[in-house]
Design a protein around this motif. Structure first.
Motif, PDB file in Angstrom:
ATOM      1  N   VAL A  76       0.855  -1.184   0.000  1.00 38.00           N
ATOM      2  CA  VAL A  76       0.000   0.000   0.000  1.00 38.00           C
ATOM      3  C   VAL A  76       0.891   1.234   0.000  1.00 38.00           C
ATOM      4  O   VAL A  76       1.713   1.407   0.913  1.00 38.00           O
ATOM      5  N   GLY A  77       0.748   2.075  -1.017  1.00 40.89           N
ATOM      6  CA  GLY A  77       1.624   3.240  -1.101  1.00 40.89           C
ATOM      7  C   GLY A  77       1.013   4.387  -1.861  1.00 40.89           C
ATOM      8  O   GLY A  77      -0.116   4.299  -2.369  1.00 40.89           O
ATOM      9  N   ASP A  78       1.796   5.458  -1.955  1.00 40.88           N
ATOM     10  CA  ASP A  78       1.305   6.686  -2.586  1.00 40.88           C
ATOM     11  C   ASP A  78       2.097   7.081  -3.821  1.00 40.88           C
ATOM     12  O   ASP A  78       1.780   8.094  -4.450  1.00 40.88           O
ATOM     13  N   SER A  79       3.139   6.312  -4.151  1.00 40.22           N
ATOM     14  CA  SER A  79       4.015   6.747  -5.245  1.00 40.22           C
ATOM     15  C   SER A  79       4.281   5.633  -6.243  1.00 40.22           C
ATOM     16  O   SER A  79       4.067   4.450  -5.961  1.00 40.22           O
ATOM     17  N   ARG A  80       4.782   6.045  -7.393  1.00 39.61           N
ATOM     18  CA  ARG A  80       5.124   5.089  -8.441  1.00 39.61           C
ATOM     19  C   ARG A  80       6.195   4.119  -7.975  1.00 39.61           C
ATOM     20  O   ARG A  80       6.271   2.986  -8.453  1.00 39.61           O
ATOM     21  N   HIS A  81       7.029   4.533  -7.025  1.00 41.73           N
ATOM     22  CA  HIS A  81       8.083   3.658  -6.514  1.00 41.73           C
ATOM     23  C   HIS A  81       7.483   2.492  -5.734  1.00 41.73           C
ATOM     24  O   HIS A  81       7.977   1.366  -5.811  1.00 41.73           O
ATOM     25  N   ASP A  82       6.405   2.758  -5.006  1.00 43.63           N
ATOM     26  CA  ASP A  82       5.718   1.683  -4.285  1.00 43.63           C
ATOM     27  C   ASP A  82       5.093   0.687  -5.252  1.00 43.63           C
ATOM     28  O   ASP A  82       5.174  -0.533  -5.049  1.00 43.63           O
ATOM     29  N   ILE A  83       4.461   1.218  -6.294  1.00 45.83           N
ATOM     30  CA  ILE A  83       3.779   0.344  -7.253  1.00 45.83           C
ATOM     31  C   ILE A  83       4.792  -0.478  -8.046  1.00 45.83           C
ATOM     32  O   ILE A  83       4.599  -1.686  -8.264  1.00 45.83           O
ATOM     33  N   GLU A  84       5.886   0.156  -8.450  1.00 50.20           N
ATOM     34  CA  GLU A  84       6.926  -0.581  -9.182  1.00 50.20           C
ATOM     35  C   GLU A  84       7.528  -1.684  -8.319  1.00 50.20           C
ATOM     36  O   GLU A  84       7.728  -2.819  -8.778  1.00 50.20           O
ATOM     37  N   ALA A  85       7.818  -1.359  -7.056  1.00 51.39           N
ATOM     38  CA  ALA A  85       8.384  -2.370  -6.152  1.00 51.39           C
ATOM     39  C   ALA A  85       7.424  -3.543  -5.995  1.00 51.39           C
ATOM     40  O   ALA A  85       7.832  -4.709  -5.992  1.00 51.39           O
ATOM     41  N   ALA A  86       6.131  -3.231  -5.866  1.00 51.24           N
ATOM     42  CA  ALA A  86       5.132  -4.289  -5.718  1.00 51.24           C
ATOM     43  C   ALA A  86       5.099  -5.188  -6.947  1.00 51.24           C
ATOM     44  O   ALA A  86       5.081  -6.427  -6.839  1.00 51.24           O
ATOM     45  N   ARG A  87       5.067  -4.577  -8.112  1.00 55.30           N
ATOM     46  CA  ARG A  87       5.022  -5.357  -9.355  1.00 55.30           C
ATOM     47  C   ARG A  87       6.241  -6.270  -9.468  1.00 55.30           C
ATOM     48  O   ARG A  87       6.129  -7.455  -9.807  1.00 55.30           O
ATOM     49  N   ARG A  88       7.408  -5.725  -9.190  1.00 60.01           N
ATOM     50  CA  ARG A  88       8.643  -6.503  -9.344  1.00 60.01           C
ATOM     51  C   ARG A  88       8.759  -7.609  -8.310  1.00 60.01           C
ATOM     52  O   ARG A  88       9.423  -8.632  -8.552  1.00 60.01           O
ATOM     53  N   ALA A  89       8.106  -7.415  -7.157  1.00 58.90           N
ATOM     54  CA  ALA A  89       8.164  -8.423  -6.095  1.00 58.90           C
ATOM     55  C   ALA A  89       7.067  -9.467  -6.221  1.00 58.90           C
ATOM     56  O   ALA A  89       7.103 -10.482  -5.520  1.00 58.90           O
ATOM     57  N   GLY A  90       6.081  -9.221  -7.087  1.00 56.02           N
ATOM     58  CA  GLY A  90       4.958 -10.140  -7.191  1.00 56.02           C
ATOM     59  C   GLY A  90       3.872  -9.886  -6.164  1.00 56.02           C
ATOM     60  O   GLY A  90       3.008 -10.730  -5.935  1.00 56.02           O
ATOM     61  N   PHE A  91       3.907  -8.691  -5.530  1.00 54.36           N
ATOM     62  CA  PHE A  91       2.871  -8.289  -4.584  1.00 54.36           C
ATOM     63  C   PHE A  91       1.686  -7.689  -5.338  1.00 54.36           C
ATOM     64  O   PHE A  91       1.826  -7.181  -6.441  1.00 54.36           O
ATOM     65  N   HIS A  92       0.525  -7.695  -4.723  1.00 57.41           N
ATOM     66  CA  HIS A  92      -0.578  -6.866  -5.186  1.00 57.41           C
ATOM     67  C   HIS A  92      -0.274  -5.419  -4.782  1.00 57.41           C
ATOM     68  O   HIS A  92       0.512  -5.173  -3.851  1.00 57.41           O
ATOM     69  N   ALA A  93      -0.898  -4.461  -5.464  1.00 57.45           N
ATOM     70  CA  ALA A  93      -0.588  -3.052  -5.219  1.00 57.45           C
ATOM     71  C   ALA A  93      -1.862  -2.239  -5.034  1.00 57.45           C
ATOM     72  O   ALA A  93      -2.740  -2.240  -5.899  1.00 57.45           O
ATOM     73  N   LEU A  94      -1.936  -1.533  -3.906  1.00 56.78           N
ATOM     74  CA  LEU A  94      -3.036  -0.624  -3.609  1.00 56.78           C
ATOM     75  C   LEU A  94      -2.450   0.762  -3.406  1.00 56.78           C
ATOM     76  O   LEU A  94      -1.440   0.916  -2.717  1.00 56.78           O
ATOM     77  N   ALA A  95      -3.092   1.784  -3.969  1.00 62.10           N
ATOM     78  CA  ALA A  95      -2.538   3.137  -3.902  1.00 62.10           C
ATOM     79  C   ALA A  95      -3.526   4.119  -3.299  1.00 62.10           C
ATOM     80  O   ALA A  95      -4.744   3.936  -3.371  1.00 62.10           O
ATOM     81  N   VAL A  96      -2.972   5.168  -2.710  1.00 60.96           N
ATOM     82  CA  VAL A  96      -3.761   6.319  -2.263  1.00 60.96           C
ATOM     83  C   VAL A  96      -3.330   7.528  -3.089  1.00 60.96           C
ATOM     84  O   VAL A  96      -2.160   7.651  -3.448  1.00 60.96           O
ATOM     85  N   PRO A  97      -4.268   8.432  -3.411  1.00 62.09           N
ATOM     86  CA  PRO A  97      -3.963   9.537  -4.323  1.00 62.09           C
ATOM     87  C   PRO A  97      -3.510  10.818  -3.639  1.00 62.09           C
ATOM     88  O   PRO A  97      -3.172  11.790  -4.317  1.00 62.09           O
TER      89      PRO A  97
END
Length: 221
Positions: free
Chosen positions: A175-196
């Motif tokens: 769960v994060g607020d930035s593109r870095h959180d989403i990229e890390a999730a994708r590369r790790a195989g995690f699901h990704a939830l974001a806040v705007p």
């Protein structure tokens, strides 16, 4: 509960811009550092767009703004030390927890999920801030930007916590607020939830295509 929590056993949260609005305190320390160097101050609005890649990169961006050029290593080292010194004096004077965060963490705890913090902030500041804000008791583990050789968007911190708790990445959520959180999730195989509402360098978080976006973490209740 949101569908994105189905089959999730571990939830990893970013800190700054996700759980807490810490920029007011960070900006004070950045401006104090710039003043020490005889440079023009930046202010909260600019600092808000510089947060997310760790304290050293933050200081580098501040110096580049104030001087109009990329700082040399010695200047950057000295300024970074000054920033850490100033920030360490009052890391939680103006920092606040975002609405809905406590309710979300309480609900996830009641479901007996593993909760961790993965931030690029230096680890020395994480525990004092969580303690001051009454959030420390929710988390099973916290990782800072200097806890491992790699930091987000590298997937290593996420994979580290998954391995630590023996949970497959497909059962983990970042769960994060930035593109870095989403990229890390994708590369790790995690699901990704974001806040705007956080710090994403002025970019809409939806551009990073997380699995879902929630206006408030209270929607996890």
């Amino acid at each position: 509960m949101l569908p994105c929590l189905d089959a999730i056993c571990l939830v990893a949260f970013d800190l700054d811009g996700t759980l807490i609005d810490s920029v007011p305190d960070i900006a004070v320390a950045v401006d104090a550092m710039l003043e020490d160097a005889g440079l023009p101050t930046a202010g909260v609005a600019r600092v808000r767009d510089w947060v997310g890649n760790g304290s050293r990169k933050l200081v580098e961006r501040a110096l580049a703004f104030a001087t109009g050029s990329v700082p040399g290593d010695q200047m950057l080292n000295d300024a970074h030390e000054a920033f850490l010194r100033h920030y360490g004096r009052a890391p939680c004077a103006r920092t606040r927890v975002y609405p809905g965060v406590r309710e979300a963490l309480t609900a996830l705890r009641e479901r007996e999920l593993v909760l961790v913090v993965i931030t690029n902030k230096p680890h020395a500041f994480v525990a004092p801030i969580l303690e001051a804000l009454g959030l420390a008791g929710y988390f099973d583990l916290t990782l800072g930007g200097d806890s491992l050789p790699q930091k987000k968007p590298d997937p290593a911190p996420l994979l580290h916590v998954a391995e630590r708790f023996g949970i497959a990445p497909r059962h983990c959520l970042m769960v994060g607020d930035s593109r870095h959180d989403i990229e890390a999730a994708r590369r790790a195989g995690f699901h990704a939830l974001a806040v705007p509402y956080g710090y994403n360098h002025g970019e809409p978080i939806s551009d990073s295509q997380p699995d879902a976006v929630v206006e408030s973490l209270g929607e996890l209740v």
